[in-house]
Design an enzyme around this catalytic site. Structure first.
Site, mmCIF file in Angstrom:
data_model
loop_
_atom_site.group_PDB
_atom_site.id
_atom_site.type_symbol
_atom_site.label_atom_id
_atom_site.label_comp_id
_atom_site.label_asym_id
_atom_site.label_seq_id
_atom_site.Cartn_x
_atom_site.Cartn_y
_atom_site.Cartn_z
ATOM 1 C CE1 TYR A 166 -54.406 -25.315 -68.816
ATOM 2 C CE2 TYR A 166 -53.653 -23.049 -69.040
ATOM 3 C CZ TYR A 166 -53.404 -24.369 -68.711
ATOM 4 O OH TYR A 166 -52.167 -24.740 -68.268
ATOM 5 N NE ARG B 61 -52.285 -24.950 -53.783
ATOM 6 C CZ ARG B 61 -53.410 -24.848 -54.473
ATOM 7 N NH1 ARG B 61 -54.423 -25.651 -54.187
ATOM 8 N NH2 ARG B 61 -53.521 -23.982 -55.453
ATOM 9 C CE LYS C 265 -53.499 -17.660 -53.234
ATOM 10 N NZ LYS C 265 -52.188 -17.424 -53.868
ATOM 11 C CG HIS D 76 -53.079 -22.721 -60.267
ATOM 12 N ND1 HIS D 76 -52.020 -23.442 -60.769
ATOM 13 C CD2 HIS D 76 -52.892 -22.666 -58.929
ATOM 14 C CE1 HIS D 76 -51.221 -23.814 -59.774
ATOM 15 N NE2 HIS D 76 -51.741 -23.352 -58.660
ATOM 16 N NE ARG E 62 -54.411 -21.175 -53.219
ATOM 17 C CZ ARG E 62 -55.221 -21.268 -54.281
ATOM 18 N NH1 ARG E 62 -56.492 -21.624 -54.094
ATOM 19 N NH2 ARG E 62 -54.780 -20.996 -55.490
ATOM 20 C CG HIS F 255 -48.240 -24.287 -50.374
ATOM 21 N ND1 HIS F 255 -49.585 -23.972 -50.418
ATOM 22 C CD2 HIS F 255 -47.746 -23.977 -51.605
ATOM 23 C CE1 HIS F 255 -49.884 -23.481 -51.620
ATOM 24 N NE2 HIS F 255 -48.785 -23.474 -52.351
#
Length: 303
Positions: free
Chosen positions: A281, A249, A171, A272, A147, A246
């Site tokens: 996951y 990305r 983030k 993410h 990002r 973006h």
């Protein structure tokens, strides 16, 4: 009872022998369906697929930026596979019978093709401090899927050129390690050794940003707006109007997907926090991530 993995082997044999599918089609379907059954669970029974589960999987591909043509191919492969399961008596219901291509959200920037990425990143950059910096910025945005906020916040201590890794804070200050290989590693190394020091000395009235990787012409940390402007500028030079950072990305994610990279690896590479799938996951090791990246990223092996 046949597992999904065993059923896929039978399906590919059917496509090759009875349907006479071309080698290119077989390769694409095998790659797409391998990734699909890995997310569904390879060991699960062949009759375990559900319409909702398939929709969740395709929505994930959309969220990760898969190109529309590739998404259409994935839908075709899944529909063909599910039809085969019913015809061969491996499933009682065709879970993909009513399957349609999910709509791509309008707000997502479109992914560039590999050819367009080549035009953007292989154009002639000025051999000046700014030109070398801009080359490194573009290579990292695409080569590491970062990002803009992650790129401008990058510090020298977080770049391990010898180890081929970058420590990225995303983030919520969540930390992840991203492979740094090929063209991106070379561009960053050249910038740090030949250009950054010259930008560093430009600042005359205030102390320079000693820890920042990317500096502006005054020796201060490059801003998000500065990155946006340079991406637009270099995009226009090769005929890519209104190129957004973006988009690089999204292109990174799309090309990894199209190269066969598994979704759990891409989730970690992109940082993410959560992706809705039909399967929990699992942890993906650093070595596996690097191998996936080297195998699937178009510029990972460029020297």
């Amino acid at each position: 009872m046949n597992s999904l993995a065993a059923a896929l082997k039978e399906y590919l044999q059917y496509m090759r022998v009875e349907k006479g599918a071309s080698p290119a089609t077989l390769e694409a379907y095998q790659r797409d369906l391998n990734r699909f059954i890995c997310e569904m669970d390879q060991a699960a029974p062949a009759n375990s697929l559900s319409y909702q589960g398939i929709l969740s999987y395709l929505s994930l591909l959309v969220d990760l930026g898969l190109a529309p043509a590739s998404l259409k191919r994935n839908v075709a492969a899944i529909k063909s596979f599910c039809g085969f399961l019913v015809r061969d008596g491996l499933a009682t219901n065709n879970a993909a019978e009513n399957l349609k291509i999910p709509k791509v959200p309008a707000h997502l920037p479109s992914a560039l093709s590999i050819e367009q990425i080549g035009e953007l990143l292989d154009q002639a950059f000025d051999l000046t401090p700014r030109g070398l910096r801009d080359k490194a910025v573009l290579e990292l945005l695409y080569g590491c899927g970062m990002r803009v906020s992650e790129l401008v916040g990058l510090d020298l201590a977080e770049c391990d050129l010898n180890g081929g890794l970058i420590r990225v804070f995303g983030k919520g200050s969540k930390e992840r390690l991203v492979p740094l290989e090929g063209a991106a590693a070379r561009a960053l190394s050249t910038y740090l050794s030949e250009a950054r020091g010259m930008l560093h000395t430009k600042q005359a009235t205030a102390p320079p940003e000693g820890s920042a990787v990317f500096l502006n012409a005054r020796g201060r940390r490059l801003s998000r707006h500065g990155v946006y402007d340079l991406v637009v500028d270099y995009g226009e030079r090769v005929g890519l109007a209104n190129l957004h950072p973006h988009s690089l990305r999204h292109s990174y994610a799309t090309h990894l997907l199209e190269g066969g990279c598994d979704l759990r690896s891409i989730q970690q590479l992109l940082g993410h926090a959560s992706i809705s799938t039909t399967q929990v996951y699992t942890h993906v090791g650093r070595t596996h991530l690097r191998e996936e990246y080297l195998t699937c990223h178009p510029r990972a092996k460029l020297k």
